[in-house]
Design a protein around this motif. Structure first.
Motif, PDB file in Angstrom:
ATOM      1  N   LEU A  27       0.723  -1.363   0.058  1.00  0.00           N
ATOM      2  CA  LEU A  27       0.116  -0.072  -0.047  1.00  0.00           C
ATOM      3  C   LEU A  27       0.702   1.229  -0.013  1.00  0.00           C
ATOM      4  O   LEU A  27       0.464   2.453  -0.161  1.00  0.00           O
ATOM      5  CB  LEU A  27      -1.128  -0.076   1.240  1.00  0.00           C
ATOM      6  N   LEU A  28       2.182   1.416   0.043  1.00  0.00           N
ATOM      7  CA  LEU A  28       2.848   2.225  -0.015  1.00  0.00           C
ATOM      8  C   LEU A  28       3.084   3.114  -1.032  1.00  0.00           C
ATOM      9  O   LEU A  28       3.393   4.394  -1.043  1.00  0.00           O
ATOM     10  CB  LEU A  28       4.435   2.047   0.470  1.00  0.00           C
ATOM     11  N   TYR A  29       2.743   2.545  -2.233  1.00  0.00           N
ATOM     12  CA  TYR A  29       2.567   3.203  -3.579  1.00  0.00           C
ATOM     13  C   TYR A  29       1.546   4.494  -3.384  1.00  0.00           C
ATOM     14  O   TYR A  29       1.563   5.227  -4.199  1.00  0.00           O
ATOM     15  CB  TYR A  29       2.249   2.555  -4.589  1.00  0.00           C
ATOM     16  N   ARG A  30       0.466   4.393  -2.431  1.00  0.00           N
ATOM     17  CA  ARG A  30      -0.593   5.163  -2.235  1.00  0.00           C
ATOM     18  C   ARG A  30      -0.097   6.448  -1.375  1.00  0.00           C
ATOM     19  O   ARG A  30      -0.907   7.320  -1.323  1.00  0.00           O
ATOM     20  CB  ARG A  30      -1.604   4.618  -1.588  1.00  0.00           C
ATOM     21  N   ALA A  31       0.950   6.506  -0.803  1.00  0.00           N
ATOM     22  CA  ALA A  31       1.517   7.598  -0.124  1.00  0.00           C
ATOM     23  C   ALA A  31       1.768   8.759  -0.796  1.00  0.00           C
ATOM     24  O   ALA A  31       2.092   8.658  -1.955  1.00  0.00           O
ATOM     25  CB  ALA A  31       2.771   7.187   0.496  1.00  0.00           C
ATOM     26  N   LYS A  32       1.258   9.962  -0.069  1.00  0.00           N
ATOM     27  CA  LYS A  32       1.296  11.401  -0.717  1.00  0.00           C
ATOM     28  C   LYS A  32       2.590  12.097  -0.146  1.00  0.00           C
ATOM     29  O   LYS A  32       2.913  13.228  -0.543  1.00  0.00           O
ATOM     30  CB  LYS A  32       0.158  12.048  -0.699  1.00  0.00           C
ATOM     31  N   SER A  33       3.240  11.604   1.035  1.00  0.00           N
ATOM     32  CA  SER A  33       4.100  12.237   1.693  1.00  0.00           C
ATOM     33  C   SER A  33       4.763  11.101   2.710  1.00  0.00           C
ATOM     34  O   SER A  33       4.486   9.970   2.604  1.00  0.00           O
ATOM     35  CB  SER A  33       3.522  13.253   2.878  1.00  0.00           C
ATOM     36  N   LEU A  34       6.138  11.645   3.119  1.00  0.00           N
ATOM     37  CA  LEU A  34       6.719  10.672   3.970  1.00  0.00           C
ATOM     38  C   LEU A  34       6.129  10.331   5.219  1.00  0.00           C
ATOM     39  O   LEU A  34       6.162   9.311   5.548  1.00  0.00           O
ATOM     40  CB  LEU A  34       8.238  11.512   4.555  1.00  0.00           C
ATOM     41  N   ASP A  35       5.220  11.234   5.571  1.00  0.00           N
ATOM     42  CA  ASP A  35       4.498  10.946   6.848  1.00  0.00           C
ATOM     43  C   ASP A  35       3.646   9.822   6.612  1.00  0.00           C
ATOM     44  O   ASP A  35       3.059   8.876   7.536  1.00  0.00           O
ATOM     45  CB  ASP A  35       3.759  12.017   7.372  1.00  0.00           C
ATOM     46  N   ASP A  36       2.869   9.618   5.378  1.00  0.00           N
ATOM     47  CA  ASP A  36       1.899   8.571   4.700  1.00  0.00           C
ATOM     48  C   ASP A  36       2.965   7.543   4.901  1.00  0.00           C
ATOM     49  O   ASP A  36       2.061   6.417   5.455  1.00  0.00           O
ATOM     50  CB  ASP A  36       1.608   8.966   3.417  1.00  0.00           C
ATOM     51  N   ILE A  37       4.032   7.175   4.448  1.00  0.00           N
ATOM     52  CA  ILE A  37       4.936   6.044   4.432  1.00  0.00           C
ATOM     53  C   ILE A  37       5.119   5.769   6.052  1.00  0.00           C
ATOM     54  O   ILE A  37       4.930   4.560   6.401  1.00  0.00           O
ATOM     55  CB  ILE A  37       6.172   6.487   3.806  1.00  0.00           C
ATOM     56  N   LEU A  38       5.303   6.696   7.262  1.00  0.00           N
ATOM     57  CA  LEU A  38       5.832   6.299   8.306  1.00  0.00           C
ATOM     58  C   LEU A  38       4.445   5.742   9.002  1.00  0.00           C
ATOM     59  O   LEU A  38       4.421   4.904   9.969  1.00  0.00           O
ATOM     60  CB  LEU A  38       6.031   7.660   8.861  1.00  0.00           C
ATOM     61  N   ASN A  39       3.351   6.225   8.600  1.00  0.00           N
ATOM     62  CA  ASN A  39       2.091   5.810   9.178  1.00  0.00           C
ATOM     63  C   ASN A  39       1.523   4.379   8.707  1.00  0.00           C
ATOM     64  O   ASN A  39       0.733   3.556   9.354  1.00  0.00           O
ATOM     65  CB  ASN A  39       0.936   6.549   8.813  1.00  0.00           C
ATOM     66  N   ARG A  40       2.327   3.836   7.789  1.00  0.00           N
ATOM     67  CA  ARG A  40       2.045   2.482   7.267  1.00  0.00           C
ATOM     68  C   ARG A  40       2.935   1.263   7.639  1.00  0.00           C
ATOM     69  O   ARG A  40       2.483   0.406   7.719  1.00  0.00           O
ATOM     70  CB  ARG A  40       2.138   2.475   5.499  1.00  0.00           C
ATOM     71  N   ILE A  41       4.309   1.821   7.926  1.00  0.00           N
ATOM     72  CA  ILE A  41       5.202   0.853   8.317  1.00  0.00           C
ATOM     73  C   ILE A  41       5.311   0.695   9.669  1.00  0.00           C
ATOM     74  O   ILE A  41       4.864   1.636  10.572  1.00  0.00           O
ATOM     75  CB  ILE A  41       6.631   1.191   7.653  1.00  0.00           C
ATOM     76  N   THR A  42       6.092  -0.322  10.245  1.00  0.00           N
ATOM     77  CA  THR A  42       6.322  -0.603  11.688  1.00  0.00           C
ATOM     78  C   THR A  42       7.176   0.200  11.955  1.00  0.00           C
ATOM     79  O   THR A  42       8.609   0.099  11.524  1.00  0.00           O
ATOM     80  CB  THR A  42       6.472  -2.014  12.231  1.00  0.00           C
ATOM     81  N   VAL A  43       6.968   1.259  13.002  1.00  0.00           N
ATOM     82  CA  VAL A  43       8.217   2.312  13.434  1.00  0.00           C
ATOM     83  C   VAL A  43       8.523   2.072  14.877  1.00  0.00           C
ATOM     84  O   VAL A  43       7.609   1.734  15.742  1.00  0.00           O
ATOM     85  CB  VAL A  43       7.494   3.627  13.329  1.00  0.00           C
ATOM     86  N   THR A  44       9.675   1.434  15.170  1.00  0.00           N
ATOM     87  CA  THR A  44      10.163   1.093  16.342  1.00  0.00           C
ATOM     88  C   THR A  44      10.326   2.395  17.310  1.00  0.00           C
ATOM     89  O   THR A  44      10.650   3.552  16.680  1.00  0.00           O
ATOM     90  CB  THR A  44      11.613   0.415  16.438  1.00  0.00           C
ATOM     91  N   ARG A  45      10.216   2.382  18.521  1.00  0.00           N
ATOM     92  CA  ARG A  45      10.324   3.479  19.434  1.00  0.00           C
ATOM     93  C   ARG A  45      11.714   4.004  19.271  1.00  0.00           C
ATOM     94  O   ARG A  45      11.967   5.231  19.431  1.00  0.00           O
ATOM     95  CB  ARG A  45       9.831   3.285  20.715  1.00  0.00           C
ATOM     96  N   ALA A  46      12.834   3.074  19.548  1.00  0.00           N
ATOM     97  CA  ALA A  46      14.311   3.693  19.331  1.00  0.00           C
ATOM     98  C   ALA A  46      14.319   4.435  18.054  1.00  0.00           C
ATOM     99  O   ALA A  46      13.703   4.513  17.254  1.00  0.00           O
ATOM    100  CB  ALA A  46      14.961   2.437  19.218  1.00  0.00           C
TER     101      ALA A  46
END
Length: 317
Positions: free
Chosen positions: A1-20
């Motif tokens: 679904l990342l190809y639907r992203a319109k910005s970097l924040d859209d990508i970060l909302n889709r992928i698993t982001v570790t707190r570190a």
């Protein structure tokens, strides 16, 4: 679904982001880019690959997104085709139930976005919605944002420990592929636990199942009302006041989803007194905070209340 992203924040909302400290390099690897392409991107961006993505300015984010998106779009569109092919091999259509431990309905949301024609319902042990978009058709047994918030508070103070009881010792799904005969298959990552740790996880789960079977026999005799509060009561006592024996047994369990490989603190109380920033960083990154605190402080304290206080210093919560 990342190809639907319109910005970097859209990508970060889709992928698993570790707190570190989640770096630019971490993000590119999470998008399953080939190392050759990662090197190309890093060679033309102005930012340091070890910069935290959340610390970038809007201008830096846009420049990075413009460089990254063409690579992501190609891979992402292919992966959507492959996951459709993979799941359709199992007649993935009509009304579908997704069952998971919790917490944010990420898998259910992603599947619903890909298979818009299907009706996907989620069943969770606990649900903690982050964004209004994630209010899809679902229900949870122990808690959600409006139900049993005190149980949510306790379970989410130690999600790594809670998830141990349901954890698969196989590697996670990395991506999907298609063989020469046209059959789709899942490509798995290497297991996150060591072989010894995996054996410990399986032993823990077998012990839990043994307890459930024995308790069921008791329940048949005394007819306990097995509501969510009753089911969580033992975990509540366990996580609020972990014993020294518990700390000892959990010391060797490894978790590779954060920079620390253990639920237990790696240093002494004296070490953290001299290095308070290290304490705050390790505490916030730890997925079993009451276990972490008990291993540092040793005392029988109300750790959930202490955790609530310390979380006020967490800018990412």
């Amino acid at each position: 679904l990342l190809y639907r992203a319109k910005s970097l924040d859209d990508i970060l909302n889709r992928i698993t982001v570790t707190r570190a400290n989640f770096t630019i390099q971490n993000m590119l690897k999470s998008c399953e880019l080939e190392q050759e392409n990662i090197d190309k991107i890093l060679s033309v961006i102005e930012s340091n690959p070890y910069d935290c993505v959340y610390a970038l300015s809007d201008h830096q984010k846009k420049k990075l997104f413009d460089k990254v998106y063409p690579y992501i779009k190609k891979i992402s569109k292919q992966q959507e085709e492959y996951i459709r092919g993979y799941l359709n091999q199992f007649e993935f259509n009509g009304k579908i139930a997704v069952c998971d431990v919790g917490w944010h309905g990420t898998i259910q949301n992603a599947l619903q976005d890909i298979f818009e024609e299907n009706e996907i319902y989620g069943y969770y042990i606990g649900k903690k919605e982050k964004r209004a978009k994630e209010k899809v058709k679902s229900e949870a047994f122990l808690f959600d944002n409006n139900y049993n918030k005190w149980i949510m508070r306790e379970v989410m103070s130690a999600p790594d420990l809670f998830e141990l009881f349901f954890l698969s010792t196989d590697g996670s799904a990395r991506k999907y592929a298609r063989d020469v005969s046209g059959k789709y298959y899942c490509v798995q990552a290497k297991p996150e636990q060591s072989e010894e740790s995996a054996e410990d996880v399986i032993a823990l789960q077998n012990a839990a199942l043994k307890f459930v079977k024995e308790f069921k026999k008791l329940d048949n005799a005394i007819n306990v009302q097995m509501n969510s509060c009753v089911c969580e009561a033992a975990f509540s006592a366990f996580i609020n006041y972990p014993s020294a024996d518990t700390i000892k047994h959990l010391k060797e369990f490894s978790f590779l989803n954060v920079e620390s490989h253990s639920m237990v603190a790696q240093h002494s109380f004296g070490y953290y007194i001299l290095r308070p920033k290290n304490f705050v960083s390790e505490f916030l990154n730890n997925g079993s905070k009451s276990i972490f605190l008990k291993s540092v402080l040793k005392l029988p304290l109300p750790y959930i209340s202490i955790i609530d206080f310390l979380k006020k210093f967490d800018k990412q919560q």
